[in-house]
Design a protein around this motif. Sequence first.
Motif, short mmCIF file in Angstrom:
data_model
loop_
_atom_site.label_atom_id
_atom_site.label_comp_id
_atom_site.label_asym_id
_atom_site.label_seq_id
_atom_site.Cartn_x
_atom_site.Cartn_y
_atom_site.Cartn_z
N ILE A 1 11.79 -2.59 -1.70
CA ILE A 1 12.80 -2.81 -0.65
C ILE A 1 13.04 -1.50 0.12
CG2 ILE A 1 15.25 -3.31 -0.25
CD1 ILE A 1 14.94 -5.38 -2.64
N LYS A 2 13.16 -0.39 -0.60
CA LYS A 2 13.33 0.91 0.06
C LYS A 2 12.10 1.25 0.90
CE LYS A 2 16.43 2.92 -3.36
NZ LYS A 2 16.57 3.89 -4.47
N THR A 3 10.92 0.94 0.38
CA THR A 3 9.68 1.18 1.13
C THR A 3 9.67 0.36 2.41
OG1 THR A 3 8.46 1.65 -0.92
CG2 THR A 3 7.16 1.05 1.02
N SER A 4 10.12 -0.89 2.35
CA SER A 4 10.13 -1.74 3.54
C SER A 4 11.05 -1.17 4.61
CB SER A 4 10.55 -3.18 3.19
OG SER A 4 11.93 -3.29 2.96
N GLU A 5 12.20 -0.62 4.20
CA GLU A 5 13.13 -0.03 5.16
C GLU A 5 12.52 1.20 5.84
OE1 GLU A 5 15.95 -1.45 6.17
OE2 GLU A 5 15.43 -3.08 4.80
N SER B 1 13.00 -2.92 -11.16
CA SER B 1 12.78 -1.53 -10.75
C SER B 1 11.78 -1.47 -9.60
CB SER B 1 12.27 -0.72 -11.95
OG SER B 1 11.88 0.57 -11.56
N LEU B 2 10.70 -2.24 -9.71
CA LEU B 2 9.71 -2.29 -8.65
C LEU B 2 10.31 -2.86 -7.37
CD1 LEU B 2 6.82 -2.02 -7.58
CD2 LEU B 2 6.36 -4.30 -8.54
N ALA B 3 11.13 -3.91 -7.51
CA ALA B 3 11.74 -4.54 -6.34
C ALA B 3 12.60 -3.55 -5.56
CB ALA B 3 12.57 -5.75 -6.76
N ILE B 4 13.41 -2.78 -6.25
CA ILE B 4 14.25 -1.78 -5.59
C ILE B 4 13.37 -0.81 -4.80
CG2 ILE B 4 15.77 0.21 -6.00
CD1 ILE B 4 16.87 -1.48 -8.44
N HIS B 5 12.29 -0.39 -5.42
CA HIS B 5 11.37 0.54 -4.78
C HIS B 5 10.72 -0.09 -3.53
CE1 HIS B 5 8.33 3.60 -4.27
NE2 HIS B 5 7.39 2.67 -4.35
N ASN C 1 12.88 -9.41 7.87
CA ASN C 1 13.76 -9.30 6.72
C ASN C 1 12.93 -9.45 5.46
OD1 ASN C 1 16.13 -9.12 5.26
ND2 ASN C 1 16.57 -11.30 5.42
N PHE C 2 12.82 -8.38 4.67
CA PHE C 2 12.06 -8.37 3.42
C PHE C 2 12.98 -8.84 2.30
CE2 PHE C 2 10.16 -5.87 -0.20
CZ PHE C 2 8.96 -6.57 -0.26
N VAL C 3 12.58 -9.89 1.60
CA VAL C 3 13.44 -10.54 0.62
C VAL C 3 12.75 -10.56 -0.75
CG1 VAL C 3 14.58 -12.73 0.04
CG2 VAL C 3 14.42 -12.01 2.42
N TRP C 4 13.53 -10.29 -1.78
CA TRP C 4 13.04 -10.35 -3.17
C TRP C 4 13.61 -11.61 -3.83
CZ3 TRP C 4 15.84 -7.97 -7.75
CH2 TRP C 4 15.09 -8.12 -8.93
N GLY C 5 12.73 -12.38 -4.48
CA GLY C 5 13.14 -13.61 -5.16
C GLY C 5 14.11 -13.39 -6.31
N ASN D 1 0.81 -1.22 0.00
CA ASN D 1 0.00 0.00 0.00
C ASN D 1 0.84 1.27 0.00
OD1 ASN D 1 -2.46 -1.36 -0.09
ND2 ASN D 1 -2.56 -1.54 2.12
N GLU D 2 1.89 1.29 0.81
CA GLU D 2 2.77 2.45 0.85
C GLU D 2 3.57 2.55 -0.45
OE1 GLU D 2 4.05 5.94 2.49
OE2 GLU D 2 2.51 4.61 3.30
N GLY D 3 4.04 1.42 -0.93
CA GLY D 3 4.84 1.41 -2.16
C GLY D 3 4.08 1.87 -3.38
N LEU D 4 2.79 1.58 -3.44
CA LEU D 4 1.98 1.99 -4.59
C LEU D 4 1.85 3.51 -4.71
CD1 LEU D 4 -0.84 -0.68 -4.56
CD2 LEU D 4 0.52 -0.05 -6.57
N LYS D 5 1.98 4.20 -3.60
CA LYS D 5 1.77 5.66 -3.61
C LYS D 5 2.73 6.38 -4.55
CE LYS D 5 -0.12 5.90 1.06
NZ LYS D 5 0.15 6.37 2.43
N ASP D 6 3.97 5.90 -4.63
CA ASP D 6 4.95 6.55 -5.50
C ASP D 6 5.76 5.51 -6.30
OD1 ASP D 6 6.36 5.58 -3.33
OD2 ASP D 6 7.56 7.39 -3.03
#
Length: 154
Positions: A118-122, A112-116, A135-139, A25-30
């Motif tokens: 991951i930053k949102t999770s931090e 590109s979405l994954a980078i975004h 720990n938020f992990v991207w496949g 939800n937070e990541g979708l904002k930007d």
Amino acid sequence: MGYSLSSRSENRLEGIHPFLIAIINEGLKDSPEDFGIPMYGGLRTTADQQKLYFKGRSEESIAKGEKPVTYTDGIRKKSNHQIKNGVGMAFDVYIYDHNTNRASWNIERLSSLAIHLIKTSEKLKDKNEEWKGLNFVWGGNWTRFKDYPHFQIT
């Protein structure tokens, strides 16, 4: 841009850990990409997980040219999409391509979405004490099997 999930994607997240839902939800904002949750992209039953496990393994699936999409069978080894500690610990995404009005699994766009995300999770962990240890992990960062649409917490 200010994207939002469709009601179908929202329904597919039912039972997923609140931290993961907050990231979405937070990541979708930007977000640099509009995205959604595919079928089986949220919480999965054992039957759902087995159906995916046999993709690329059953004779019928092999005859169709399908490749394996998961290494967890849902019984001997549970997927993070299955309930663990009362919630699902993973989600998958697709990129919504506005030019074609279709789902896309383009690796560059997913990256590109994954980078975004991951930053949102931090940022979210900085704001919420109870999520600091997650720990938020991207496949896409895995070495054995790259799963670009997949995200999970451990």
